[in-house]
Motif scaffolding. Structure first.
Motif, PDB file in Angstrom:
ATOM      1  N   ASP A  25      78.469  16.608  56.517  1.00 33.57           N
ATOM      2  CA  ASP A  25      78.302  17.940  55.919  1.00 33.57           C
ATOM      3  C   ASP A  25      77.032  18.632  56.393  1.00 33.57           C
ATOM      4  OD1 ASP A  25      80.687  17.780  54.350  1.00 33.57           O
ATOM      5  OD2 ASP A  25      79.626  16.419  53.001  1.00 33.57           O
ATOM      6  N   SER A  26      76.734  18.517  57.695  1.00 29.05           N
ATOM      7  CA  SER A  26      75.519  19.106  58.265  1.00 29.05           C
ATOM      8  C   SER A  26      75.827  19.834  59.559  1.00 29.05           C
ATOM      9  CB  SER A  26      74.485  18.016  58.577  1.00 29.05           C
ATOM     10  OG  SER A  26      74.077  17.369  57.413  1.00 29.05           O
ATOM     11  N   VAL A  27      74.974  20.811  59.876  1.00 32.31           N
ATOM     12  CA  VAL A  27      75.068  21.542  61.135  1.00 32.31           C
ATOM     13  C   VAL A  27      74.192  20.830  62.157  1.00 32.31           C
ATOM     14  CG1 VAL A  27      74.599  23.745  62.282  1.00 32.31           C
ATOM     15  CG2 VAL A  27      75.446  23.724  59.926  1.00 32.31           C
ATOM     16  N   SER A  28      74.684  20.707  63.375  1.00 35.93           N
ATOM     17  CA  SER A  28      73.909  20.088  64.444  1.00 35.93           C
ATOM     18  C   SER A  28      72.716  20.963  64.799  1.00 35.93           C
ATOM     19  CB  SER A  28      74.791  19.911  65.684  1.00 35.93           C
ATOM     20  OG  SER A  28      74.022  19.418  66.758  1.00 35.93           O
ATOM     21  N   ASP A  29      71.593  20.332  65.053  1.00 31.35           N
ATOM     22  CA  ASP A  29      70.414  21.051  65.543  1.00 31.35           C
ATOM     23  C   ASP A  29      70.562  21.345  67.028  1.00 31.35           C
ATOM     24  OD1 ASP A  29      67.572  21.913  65.690  1.00 31.35           O
ATOM     25  OD2 ASP A  29      67.383  20.070  66.864  1.00 31.35           O
ATOM     26  N   VAL A  30      71.369  20.556  67.724  1.00 27.72           N
ATOM     27  CA  VAL A  30      71.540  20.678  69.173  1.00 27.72           C
ATOM     28  C   VAL A  30      72.794  21.495  69.460  1.00 27.72           C
ATOM     29  CG1 VAL A  30      72.003  19.383  71.292  1.00 27.72           C
ATOM     30  CG2 VAL A  30      70.322  18.532  69.647  1.00 27.72           C
ATOM     31  N   TYR A  31      72.658  22.433  70.395  1.00 26.98           N
ATOM     32  CA  TYR A  31      73.809  23.226  70.808  1.00 26.98           C
ATOM     33  C   TYR A  31      73.973  23.135  72.320  1.00 26.98           C
ATOM     34  CZ  TYR A  31      70.293  26.843  71.850  1.00 26.98           C
ATOM     35  OH  TYR A  31      69.216  27.532  72.341  1.00 26.98           O
TER      36      TYR A  31
END
Length: 181
Positions: free
Chosen positions: A126-132
């Motif tokens: 339930d988290s957004v990745s810091d890396v894109y």
């Protein structure tokens, strides 16, 4: 940092089967608003290179996962992928979204930030990745179709998955952008 024009357009992602490498099609990732947007850049020049952002992923499942790779699945005639980068939003003042000319001040941070493309990226539940992820491409001629489909590979609970998220980037030849003063 916004890199290009965003137009809204919805698309659906394939799911539920396995591919030729016996990798299960996953459902844990969510591409957010960027996976529902159509990005347009109408100032491309033949011979020039550009950065194109892929949707920022979040882990919508109850278990952590490890992102391993991302790629654009359909590259039309007139464009060629040069390579991919994966960078931390902390190193680039946020998630870049859109299209931007390579080698410019506008993309200096993402071109010089630590590249995580060859390293696993852990994303908690339930988290957004810091890396894109970003693709660097070269315009080789007229472009009449869009870059479409963003495929992510990840591991979760000892299994390997691939998941396609919708993504559409329209790049067309046009008047060059004026350099920033």
């Amino acid at each position: 940092m916004t890199l290009g024009t965003v137009l809204t357009s919805c698309d659906s992602a394939p799911s539920g089967s396995a591919d030729h490498r016996n990798v299960t099609v996953g459902t844990a990732l969510d591409g957010g608003m960027q996976a529902e947007a159509e990005i347009a850049f109408e100032h491309a020049q033949v011979g020039e290179e550009y950065w194109v952002s892929l949707p920022l992923t979040s882990n919508a499942s109850a278990k952590p996962l490890t992102l391993e790779k991302a790629e654009i699945t359909h590259v039309p005639k007139g464009l060629r992928i040069i390579g991919y980068r994966a960078v931390s939003a902390r190193d680039t003042d946020g998630h870049a979204m859109g299209v931007a000319p390579a080698g410019t001040d506008q993309v200096h941070d993402l071109e010089h930030a630590r590249d995580h493309a060859d390293r696993p990226v852990r994303v908690e539940s339930d988290s957004v990745s810091d890396v894109y992820y970003l693709a660097r491409l070269r315009v080789t001629g007229p472009v009449r179709a869009d870059l479409t489909g963003c495929r992510y590979r990840y591991r979760q609970g000892g299994a390997e998955y691939r998941q396609d998220l919708p993504c559409v980037t329209r790049i067309r030849l046009g008047e060059p952008l004026e350099p920033e003063a």
